[in-house]
Design an enzyme around this catalytic site. Structure first.
Site, mmCIF file in Angstrom:
data_model
loop_
_atom_site.group_PDB
_atom_site.id
_atom_site.type_symbol
_atom_site.label_atom_id
_atom_site.label_comp_id
_atom_site.label_asym_id
_atom_site.label_seq_id
_atom_site.Cartn_x
_atom_site.Cartn_y
_atom_site.Cartn_z
ATOM 1 C CB THR A 1 -0.753 0.099 0.682
ATOM 2 O OG1 THR A 1 -0.550 0.150 2.626
ATOM 3 C CG2 THR A 1 -2.022 -0.815 0.829
ATOM 4 N NE ARG B 1 19.271 0.261 -0.232
ATOM 5 C CZ ARG B 1 18.795 1.215 -0.343
ATOM 6 N NH1 ARG B 1 19.598 2.439 0.250
ATOM 7 N NH2 ARG B 1 17.012 1.813 -0.973
ATOM 8 C CB CYS C 1 16.132 6.225 -5.293
ATOM 9 S SG CYS C 1 15.709 7.324 -3.921
ATOM 10 C CG HIS D 1 15.111 11.885 -5.371
ATOM 11 N ND1 HIS D 1 13.908 12.031 -5.333
ATOM 12 C CD2 HIS D 1 15.984 10.808 -5.486
ATOM 13 C CE1 HIS D 1 13.566 11.913 -4.247
ATOM 14 N NE2 HIS D 1 14.675 10.365 -3.925
#
Length: 327
Positions: free
Chosen positions: A12, A100, A129, A235
């Site tokens: 969601t 990561r 991102c 961005h």
């Protein structure tokens, strides 16, 4: 064809919803979905391919009878539930920062280092991102020998999730911010994340360290300043890249044009308006100072930097598994 059973955790949220939208755009009907979110969303329904799916909360049995799980969640959720999924022999793609920088976890930016994915992989991490969009361009420049990168990012409020968008809308109405330290509607905020001991923020540190890992070059000298701006989506990154070998800007522009996910802006400025809701990295203001290439790029952070990258990783993992089964 047998259905591929996929769990989407954080279904969601902004990235989860965008991931579902991408599946719709691809007209993929071979996926059977299980959707998960917080307790607040439990019992809600989401429509996908003319079928309604209920939202469930996570528990020990959430990944029973699942082939793949995608996590679009906070690191504390991934920390607890990714290991549960892995114990069930589920292949996982995690969008949080938690895994990561783990040495044994591959950090994959598609079209840059997706060749690292193989059929044995159980867990793939989805990068920050900004790191995704920057490395798509750096992948073209690496042939010139990358010595140093200076990043200045201009990151939209959607990078903070729905709370960031809500805060921008609140401030535009003249109300006090609930998330940001000041009124984001009239200001840029030169701080994203928490301060570290060295004065950088954790967002800046992610961009620095993840770039090195994705590019497989730990000796690149990298600095970053990350700024939150009053823009809803996409961005922007100003990049100064010092290169070892001689280069011409015209030559680099032509090389950028050879990549289908890069758009070189020559008669128009790269902007959030151009990049919003598509999967391209727009680059412009390309110029040279001695051995340094300067440029500005922009991309949809929710798509290019998260959902689309995760989808492409998933698609590759599924294809590799099928090739192995058919081999």
């Amino acid at each position: 064809m047998e259905k591929v059973k996929i769990a989407i955790v954080g279904a969601t949220g902004l990235v989860g919803q965008t991931f579902l939208q991408i599946l719709q755009e691809q007209k993929i009907d071979e996926y059977e979905l299980k959707l998960f979110a917080s307790k607040i969303s439990e019992g809600k329904r989401v429509k996908y391919n003319k079928k309604y799916y209920y939202i469930h909360k996570l528990d020990e049995h959430s990944f029973d009878d699942v082939d793949y799980a995608l996590f679009f969640t906070l690191p504390e959720i991934s920390k607890v539930f990714v290991p549960i999924a892995l114990r069930k022999n589920v292949k996982v793609i995690d969008n949080s920062p938690y895994f990561r920088m783990k040495e044994d976890v591959k950090l994959v930016a598609y079209s840059v280092n997706d060749n690292l994915i193989d059929e044995k992989d159980k867990l793939i991490a989805n990068p920050n991102c900004c790191a995704v969009q920057a490395c798509i361009l750096l992948n073209v420049l690496k042939q010139y020998g990358i010595k140093r990168i200076d990043y200045s990012t201009y990151q939209s409020v959607s990078g903070s999730g729905k709370s960031g968008i809500d805060d921008l809308l609140r401030c535009r109405k003249g109300l006090m911010p609930l998330l940001y330290e000041t009124d984001i509607s009239f200001s840029c905020i030169p701080k994203i994340g928490m301060y570290l001991e060295n004065g950088f923020t954790d967002e800046e540190n992610k961009l620095i360290e993840e770039t090195k890992k994705i590019m497989e070059q730990q000796d690149i000298e990298i600095y970053a300043t990350c700024v939150r701006v009053p823009v809803m989506f996409s961005h922007g990154i100003a990049m100064q890249v010092e290169l070892s070998l001689p280069f011409k800007t015209s030559e680099i522009k032509n090389q950028f044009k050879n990549y289908e996910n890069i758009v070189v802006c020559e008669n128009v400025l790269p902007s959030s308006v151009l990049s919003c809701k598509n999967d391209k990295v727009y680059v412009g203001r390309i110029r040279k100072k001695k051995q340094t290439l300067l440029l500005y790029c922009v991309a949809d952070n929710i798509r290019v930097g998260a959902a689309t990258n995760a989808f492409l990783i998933l698609k590759r993992m599924i294809n590799l598994k099928r090739s192995q089964n058919n081999g």
